[in-house]
Design a protein around this motif. Structure first.
Motif, short mmCIF file in Angstrom:
data_model
loop_
_atom_site.label_atom_id
_atom_site.label_comp_id
_atom_site.label_asym_id
_atom_site.label_seq_id
_atom_site.Cartn_x
_atom_site.Cartn_y
_atom_site.Cartn_z
N ALA A 123 0.86 -1.10 0.09
CA ALA A 123 -0.08 0.05 -0.03
C ALA A 123 0.82 1.09 -0.03
CB ALA A 123 -0.99 -0.10 1.20
N LYS A 149 -5.32 4.45 2.24
CA LYS A 149 -4.83 4.02 1.19
C LYS A 149 -5.76 3.59 -0.05
CE LYS A 149 -0.31 4.37 2.48
NZ LYS A 149 0.63 5.23 1.88
N VAL A 152 -5.35 -0.13 -3.33
CA VAL A 152 -4.19 -1.44 -2.80
C VAL A 152 -4.71 -2.54 -3.77
CG1 VAL A 152 -3.43 -2.70 -0.97
CG2 VAL A 152 -4.04 -0.38 -0.66
N GLY A 155 -5.37 -5.99 -1.99
CA GLY A 155 -5.61 -5.85 -0.45
C GLY A 155 -6.46 -6.63 0.00
#
Length: 361
Positions: A123, A149, A152, A155
Motif C-alpha cells: 500500500a 490507502k 491497494v 489488498g
C-alpha cells in the motif's frame, strides 16, 4: 555480449505460457473475474507449485532466489494471458520484505509466500493519485498506523500488508498483519476486473517498521518494472489477436489484412512494440546489477510501456471494428488491462518527470 535471455529463462517462459494457455484460457479468466472477484485460490496454488510465487524469495526461505528479470518474465506472460489474481501485489511485497532490514519478518512470511500459503500486498499510493514516497499522508506514532490507502492491488486477499507511511524517522515501510485490528477493507469496482483493488483504511493499527525510504522506493521501482513487463505482454497479445483477425475478416471479397492502410497500421504497432522489449529487460537487469541507475530506468520503462500498451489496445480495438466493443469479445480484457497499467503506480507523465529529475534535467 549476449543480451538475450538464458536457456533456463526461455524454458521457464515457455512452460508458463503453456500452463496459462491450458489452465487459464479466457473462459476461465472471465469466470474468475466475474464470480471470484479477480482471485482464484486454486489457480494461485497451482502457480505456487510451479514456482511462480517464490521466484525472488531467497533460497533459505524456500524460494528460487532468482532476480527481478525472472519475475518480470512471468509478469509478461501474465499480461499476455490476462491472468487474473494478485501476482503484481505479491511480487512487490516480496521485494519489500527483501529490501527491508527485518529478518524476523522475512522468516515469518517469505516461506509461506513461496508455498502459496500467504499473499502479500503493498500500500503506497495516496489520495488523488499520489505515488510519491515523499508525500505520504499515512502516519505511524508509537507503533500505530493511521491513514487511508485508496488503491491497494490485492489488498482484499492479503495475509499481510506493507504500508508506506511516515513516522518520526521519516518515510518508511511498515508491516501489518492482515488480521490486525483497525484495518478496514472495501473492494472497489474498477475497469480491469482481472486485478482486484481495495480501498484500505488503518485506524491505530499495530505495525512494525521493516525499512526506510530506500525500501519504499525500491519496492515502487520493482513494481514499475513488473507493470512495464505486463504491459508489453498485453500489447503483444492484442497485436497478435488483431493480426489474426485481419487475416480472417473479409471486406469487398478480400481479407482486410490485404488492404495497405491496415498493413501500415499493424506494421507501425509492431515496430513500436518490439524494440520496447529491451527497455524493460534492461530495467529489470538494472534493478539487481546497476543499482545507482535503476530508479531512472524503472521510471522510463513504466512510462513508455504503459503508453505503448494504451496505443496498441486502442488501435487494435479500432481495427476490429464494432465487435471489439462487445462484452463477448475477448479483446476488451486487454483494453481494460491497459487502463490499469497506465494508472497504477503513477501515470506516464509522473514517471517521465521523475526520470528527468533523476537525470539532472
Amino acid at each position: 555480449m549476449d543480451f538475450g535471455l538464458s536457456p533456463e529463462q526461455v524454458q521457464f517462459q515457455d512452460t508458463l505460457r503453456r500452463f496459462l494457455a491450458e489452465r487459464c484460457p479466457t473462459s476461465r479468466v472471465r469466470s474468475i473475474m466475474e464470480d471470484a472477484g479477480g482471485h482464484d485460490p486454486a489457480l494461485w496454488q497451482a502457480l505456487a507449485e510451479l514456482g511462480v510465487a517464490g521466484l525472488q524469495v531467497p533460497v533459505e526461505h524456500g524460494g528460487a532466489g532468482l532476480e527481478l528479470l525472472d519475475v518480470a518474465i512471468a509478469a509478461q506472460e501474465f499480461g499476455y494471458a490476462a491472468t487474473p489474481g494478485p501476482f503484481l501485489a505479491n511480487a512487490m511485497a516480496v521485494v519489500g520484505l527483501c529490501e527491508g532490514d527485518d529478518e524476523r519478518a522475512r522468516a515469518t512470511w517469505l516461506p509461506r509466500v513461496a508455498a502459496g500459503e500467504a499473499i502479500g500486498a503493498v500500500a503506497i499510493g495516496e489520495a488523488d493519485g499520489v505515488w510519491d514516497p515523499a508525500r505520504l499522508g499515512a502516519r505511524v506514532s508509537a507503533g500505530r498506523l493511521s491513514g487511508a490507502k485508496p488503491m491497494v492491488h490485492g489488498g482484499g486477499v492479503a495475509a499481510f500488508l506493507l504500508v508506506a507511511a511516515q513516522d518520526e524517522a521519516g518515510p518508511g515501510l511498515f508491516l501489518a498483519a492482515g488480521d490486525a485490528p483497525g484495518i478496514e477493507r472495501r473492494a472497489l469496482r474498477v475497469v480491469d476486473m482481472t486485478r482486484p483493488v481495495d480501498a484500505v483504511g488503518f485506524a491505530e493499527t499495530p505495525v512494525v517498521r521493516i525499512g526506510g525510504a530506500a525500501a519504499v522506493q525500491r519496492t515502487l521501482d520493482a513494481g514499475c518494472v513488473l507493470v512495464a513487463a505486463d504491459a508489453w505482454g498485453g500489447a503483444r497479445r492484442a497485436l497478435d489477436m488483431t493480426i489474426d483477425y485481419a487475416k480472417q475478416r473479409e471486406q469487398f471479397g478480400r481479407s482486410i489484412g490485404a488492404f495497405q492502410a491496415v498493413k501500415h497500421q499493424l506494421a507501425d504497432l509492431a515496430t513500436e512494440l518490439e524494440p520496447a522489449l529491451a527497455l524493460w529487460w534492461y530495467a529489470a537487469h538494472a534493478f539487481d546489477h546497476i543499482r545507482d541507475g535503476s530508479e531512472r530506468h524503472a521510471a522510463l520503462a513504466k512510462a513508455h510501456l504503459a503508453d505503448v500498451f494504451d496505443r496498441v489496445a486502442r488501435m487494435a480495438t479500432e481495427l476490429h471494428g464494432g465487435i471489439a466493443f462487445t462484452w463477448e469479445f475477448d479483446l476488451q480484457l486487454w483494453f481494460r488491462r491497459a487502463l490499469f497499467d497506465r494508472a497504477w503506480l503513477g501515470d506516464a507523465r509522473h514517471h517521465r518527470a521523475r526520470a528527468a529529475t533523476l537525470a539532472g534535467w
